[in-house]
Write an enzyme that holds these catalytic residues in place. Structure first.
Site, short mmCIF file in Angstrom:
data_model
loop_
_atom_site.label_atom_id
_atom_site.label_comp_id
_atom_site.label_asym_id
_atom_site.label_seq_id
_atom_site.Cartn_x
_atom_site.Cartn_y
_atom_site.Cartn_z
N GLU A 104 -2.27 8.28 8.75
CA GLU A 104 -0.88 8.08 8.69
C GLU A 104 -0.20 8.77 9.87
O GLU A 104 0.75 8.57 10.40
CB GLU A 104 -0.27 8.72 7.39
N CYS A 145 -4.32 -1.72 -1.55
CA CYS A 145 -4.64 -0.43 -1.78
C CYS A 145 -5.76 -0.23 -2.98
O CYS A 145 -5.44 -0.74 -4.04
CB CYS A 145 -3.40 0.20 -2.59
N TYR A 147 -1.09 8.17 -2.14
CA TYR A 147 -1.07 8.02 -3.73
C TYR A 147 -2.40 8.65 -4.40
O TYR A 147 -2.27 8.96 -5.51
CB TYR A 147 -1.22 6.50 -4.05
N GLY A 148 -3.31 8.69 -3.47
CA GLY A 148 -4.68 9.19 -3.88
C GLY A 148 -4.69 10.48 -4.44
O GLY A 148 -5.79 10.91 -5.62
N THR A 191 -6.42 2.58 -4.66
CA THR A 191 -6.08 3.26 -5.52
C THR A 191 -5.17 2.48 -6.94
O THR A 191 -5.69 2.65 -7.95
CB THR A 191 -5.22 4.35 -5.19
N CYS A 241 -11.01 2.83 0.57
CA CYS A 241 -9.33 3.09 0.72
C CYS A 241 -9.02 2.36 1.98
O CYS A 241 -9.68 2.29 3.12
CB CYS A 241 -9.27 4.66 1.11
N HIS A 274 -6.97 2.94 4.08
CA HIS A 274 -6.58 3.40 5.41
C HIS A 274 -7.92 3.53 6.30
O HIS A 274 -7.87 3.74 7.49
CB HIS A 274 -6.35 4.63 5.15
N ASP A 279 0.94 -1.31 -0.08
CA ASP A 279 -0.02 0.16 -0.01
C ASP A 279 0.90 1.22 -0.17
O ASP A 279 2.20 1.09 0.17
CB ASP A 279 -0.87 -0.02 1.29
N SER A 280 0.19 2.49 0.02
CA SER A 280 1.06 3.46 -0.04
C SER A 280 1.56 3.79 1.50
O SER A 280 2.46 4.57 1.58
CB SER A 280 0.24 4.78 -0.54
#
Ligand code: DGL
Length: 261
Positions: A148, A69, A38-39, A71, A180, A182, A6-7
């Site tokens: 994050e 992820c 990344y989004g 995205t 997403c 997250h 993932d990012s």
């Protein structure tokens, strides 16, 4: 090993669900913390980053890949599958679509995701394709940096979550896809704000179940995935990653830094 990426920290929501279902399997995770989020990047750049992550994990010995992820799942799958035709690759969008399709009562589906995900139109296309659902999609760009940053429970986060959910409530969606990886870290907050009337679809759970089901049918690959130890790689050692990751996974992890290009 099962490779997941993932990012940043979001893919760990998939990792946690995979561990619940496949506790004996060795995992290799990559979080692109140096380049998150990344989004808000273009589809070309996101696809390129996805390809680099896939290469890294496969070179390290991943035999099955999970694109943890949304995205990259939306804009980068074709490139990954083309580059690694013999590796089974799972994305997080298809399992979420199946979960919506299996909801008897779903009619109006909300999709909350990153800008690149919503702009890709993937959920709108796949869900609307059969003409069965009405789809309302909105972006929630601030949630990734908040997660994050570890601001999972701050009053500011609660207010932002509330304002991102308002258009879905106004539109009276009956189902909401957390598009997403997250966002499941904020699931408690989101569930509390949307109330019981809206069914939440968490692609992390759906994806982990899809992988587990697939492995039952592929015992020769399943056996191979249990060899070795789990590893967690990031492209930048950010102070919050370890704390949030260990809290989320409920165990100590060692982070290794790697530079991808
Ligand atoms: N967690 C990712 C997703 O599922 C990426 C979020 C981001 O980096 O913007 O889309």
């Amino acid at each position: 090993m099962i490779g997941l990426f993932d990012s940043g920290i979001g893919g760990l929501t998939v990792v946690r669900e995979v561990i619940k279902r496949l506790p004996q399997h060795a995992l290799i995770y990559f979080g692109d913390t140096a380049r998150t989020p990344y989004g808000n990047k273009s589809a070309e750049v996101v696809a390129e980053y996805g390809l680099q992550a896939a290469k890294f994990l496969i070179d390290k010995g991943a035999k099955v890949l999970v694109v943890a992820c949304n995205t990259v799942s939306a804009v980068g799958m074709e490139a990954i599958k083309k580059a690694y035709p013999s590796v089974p690759v799972f994305d997080v969008v298809a399992p979420a679509i199946s979960a919506v399709n299996s909801q008897n009562k779903a009619q109006h589906v909300g999709v909350m995701g990153t800008r690149a995900l919503v702009n890709s139109g993937i959920y709108q296309k796949l869900l609307n394709g059969g003409g069965k659902f009405k789809v309302t999609a909105h972006t929630a760009p601030l949630l990734v940096p908040l997660v994050e940053e570890g601001w999972l429970d701050k009053p500011e986060t609660k207010r932002i979550v509330k304002s991102y959910l308002a258009p879905f409530k106004r539109a009276q969606v009956d189902t909401l896809v957390l598009a997403c990886t997250h966002y499941p870290l904020l699931k408690k907050l989101i569930t509390a704000k949307v109330g019981k009337r809206i069914k939440i679809i968490d692609p992390a759970c759906e994806t982990a179940q899809t992988v587990a089901n697939w492995l039952v049918k592929h015992p020769e690959i399943d056996k191979e995935l249990k060899r070795g130890d789990s590893h967690f790689y990031v492209s930048d050692l950010t102070p919050n990653f370890q704390t949030i990751a260990e809290k989320w996974l409920g165990r100590k992890i060692t982070l290794e830094k790697v530079h991808l290009n």
